[in-house]
Design a protein around this motif. Sequence first.
Motif, mmCIF file in Angstrom:
data_model
loop_
_atom_site.group_PDB
_atom_site.id
_atom_site.type_symbol
_atom_site.label_atom_id
_atom_site.label_comp_id
_atom_site.label_asym_id
_atom_site.label_seq_id
_atom_site.Cartn_x
_atom_site.Cartn_y
_atom_site.Cartn_z
ATOM 1 N N PRO A 36 37.868 11.052 15.165
ATOM 2 C CA PRO A 36 37.794 10.211 16.478
ATOM 3 C C PRO A 36 38.935 10.309 16.722
ATOM 4 O O PRO A 36 38.967 8.947 17.414
ATOM 5 N N ASN A 37 40.130 9.865 15.863
ATOM 6 C CA ASN A 37 41.628 8.853 15.781
ATOM 7 C C ASN A 37 42.548 10.336 16.049
ATOM 8 O O ASN A 37 44.158 9.860 16.557
ATOM 9 N N ASN A 38 42.443 11.336 16.685
ATOM 10 C CA ASN A 38 42.997 12.453 18.056
ATOM 11 C C ASN A 38 43.951 12.923 16.940
ATOM 12 O O ASN A 38 45.103 13.064 16.728
ATOM 13 N N ASN A 39 44.155 12.832 15.792
ATOM 14 C CA ASN A 39 44.830 13.595 13.905
ATOM 15 C C ASN A 39 45.361 15.257 14.304
ATOM 16 O O ASN A 39 46.275 15.369 13.768
ATOM 17 N N TRP A 40 43.981 15.714 14.918
ATOM 18 C CA TRP A 40 44.670 17.319 14.744
ATOM 19 C C TRP A 40 46.050 17.433 15.486
ATOM 20 O O TRP A 40 46.271 18.691 14.438
ATOM 21 N N SER A 41 46.352 17.368 16.385
ATOM 22 C CA SER A 41 47.410 17.763 16.779
ATOM 23 C C SER A 41 48.810 17.340 16.138
ATOM 24 O O SER A 41 49.615 18.328 16.232
ATOM 25 N N THR A 42 48.629 16.693 15.379
ATOM 26 C CA THR A 42 49.383 15.972 14.503
ATOM 27 C C THR A 42 49.557 16.226 12.857
ATOM 28 O O THR A 42 49.866 16.111 11.869
ATOM 29 N N PHE A 43 48.381 17.600 12.561
ATOM 30 C CA PHE A 43 47.973 17.579 11.304
ATOM 31 C C PHE A 43 48.884 17.955 10.379
ATOM 32 O O PHE A 43 49.176 19.848 10.831
ATOM 33 N N SER A 44 49.124 17.659 9.707
ATOM 34 C CA SER A 44 49.841 18.188 8.298
ATOM 35 C C SER A 44 48.821 17.677 7.077
ATOM 36 O O SER A 44 49.081 16.609 6.133
ATOM 37 N N GLY A 45 48.786 19.329 6.078
ATOM 38 C CA GLY A 45 48.006 18.765 5.317
ATOM 39 C C GLY A 45 47.583 19.802 4.246
ATOM 40 O O GLY A 45 47.815 20.780 5.023
ATOM 41 N N THR A 46 47.020 19.972 2.755
ATOM 42 C CA THR A 46 46.643 20.639 1.924
ATOM 43 C C THR A 46 45.077 21.173 1.763
ATOM 44 O O THR A 46 45.008 19.581 1.555
ATOM 45 N N PHE A 47 44.811 21.972 1.498
ATOM 46 C CA PHE A 47 43.164 22.093 1.499
ATOM 47 C C PHE A 47 42.978 23.346 0.728
ATOM 48 O O PHE A 47 44.086 24.407 0.542
ATOM 49 N N TYR A 48 42.074 22.981 0.099
ATOM 50 C CA TYR A 48 41.399 24.507 -0.888
ATOM 51 C C TYR A 48 39.851 24.887 -0.185
ATOM 52 O O TYR A 48 39.097 24.719 -0.202
ATOM 53 N N VAL A 49 40.190 26.245 -0.796
ATOM 54 C CA VAL A 49 38.352 26.864 -0.144
ATOM 55 C C VAL A 49 38.646 27.868 -1.006
ATOM 56 O O VAL A 49 39.602 28.906 -1.406
ATOM 57 N N THR A 50 37.325 27.749 -1.519
ATOM 58 C CA THR A 50 36.747 28.833 -2.937
ATOM 59 C C THR A 50 35.978 29.868 -1.913
ATOM 60 O O THR A 50 34.697 29.468 -1.372
ATOM 61 N N MET A 51 36.102 31.062 -1.383
ATOM 62 C CA MET A 51 35.014 32.028 -1.801
ATOM 63 C C MET A 51 34.486 32.885 -2.523
ATOM 64 O O MET A 51 35.058 33.832 -2.598
ATOM 65 N N GLU A 52 32.932 33.023 -1.464
ATOM 66 C CA GLU A 52 32.135 33.583 -3.187
ATOM 67 C C GLU A 52 31.723 34.600 -1.672
ATOM 68 O O GLU A 52 30.865 34.243 -0.974
ATOM 69 N N THR A 53 31.324 36.057 -1.961
ATOM 70 C CA THR A 53 30.745 36.714 -1.903
ATOM 71 C C THR A 53 30.240 37.281 -2.831
ATOM 72 O O THR A 53 30.898 37.926 -3.714
ATOM 73 N N PRO A 54 28.920 38.197 -2.488
ATOM 74 C CA PRO A 54 27.873 39.470 -2.909
ATOM 75 C C PRO A 54 29.128 39.796 -3.857
ATOM 76 O O PRO A 54 29.717 40.742 -3.404
ATOM 77 N N ASN A 55 28.444 40.161 -4.985
ATOM 78 C CA ASN A 55 29.477 41.701 -6.206
ATOM 79 C C ASN A 55 30.773 41.671 -5.753
ATOM 80 O O ASN A 55 30.905 41.923 -6.268
ATOM 81 N N LYS A 56 31.279 40.529 -5.776
ATOM 82 C CA LYS A 56 32.260 40.117 -6.161
ATOM 83 C C LYS A 56 33.516 38.925 -6.513
ATOM 84 O O LYS A 56 32.713 37.902 -6.692
ATOM 85 N N SER A 57 34.006 38.738 -7.207
ATOM 86 C CA SER A 57 34.619 37.941 -8.058
ATOM 87 C C SER A 57 35.239 36.907 -6.380
ATOM 88 O O SER A 57 35.143 36.646 -5.778
ATOM 89 N N ASP A 58 35.074 35.930 -7.001
ATOM 90 C CA ASP A 58 35.671 34.556 -6.215
ATOM 91 C C ASP A 58 37.219 34.901 -5.414
ATOM 92 O O ASP A 58 37.902 34.637 -6.263
ATOM 93 N N ARG A 59 37.604 34.176 -4.186
ATOM 94 C CA ARG A 59 38.717 34.812 -3.984
ATOM 95 C C ARG A 59 39.273 32.763 -3.931
ATOM 96 O O ARG A 59 38.092 32.098 -3.298
#
Length: 239
Positions: A36-59
């Motif tokens: 809503p505030n048009n922040n994407w063009s100046t985005f600066s940040g850190t986030f975490y992503v956990t990927m779960e897949t069948p028959n594999k350990s999480d990444r």
Amino acid sequence: MKKQILLLFILCSLTNFSQEIIGEQLLNRAIKFHDPNNNWSTFSGTFYVTMETPNKSDRESKITIKLPNEYFRIRAKRDSISTIYELNKSKCSTSTIGLQFKKELAEKEWKKKIEEDCKKANLYKNYYTYLYGLPMKLKDEGTIIHKKVERKKFKEKEYLVLKVTYPKEIGKDTWYFYFDPTTYAMEVYQFFKDTKESGEYILLSGLEIINGIKMPKNRAWYYNKDDGYLGTDFLSTKK
């Protein structure tokens, strides 16, 4: 008779609504919801992503994106192997912790591996910047927003659907983005390659607000062909 007229009026209104709104208008409303505030063009940040897949350990991945500085970094860990890909404008650096590649490879092979890793770094940057920058990334140059907006039912819910394609030199896939007809939140997207049975669809649930941007918290991936489950990405601002 009055009930029949009322029902006909409602049906006509719904039909007219889906015909009146065009692709660019739908995209603008979706962006207004997510950013809503048009922040994407100046985005600066850190986030975490956990990927779960069948028959594999999480990444587990820690991702930093600084668009104004043209900076991208990802540290991905699965089991005991941790790999870092970093791009600082045109400068690339990579490292793998847990494997002693350099000791096992000849110098020529090692240089080739570095080149391949830098290509991967760019792929990761494009991948994560695109996915977590949606729907704002659909404003990028070269994106073809189709004018016609369709109203479709997907998984028992009705959506406004935006069709997106790209010039062949950018990508050959055909994309469909599904938005809630009331809030304009993006809840599903889907891409096809050569046939209707190719490609995948992604179900989105929950929202995580990062730098004022409402990003989908969970992304569950499935094959179009047989609804085969591929895995789920879980977004978080904390490890």
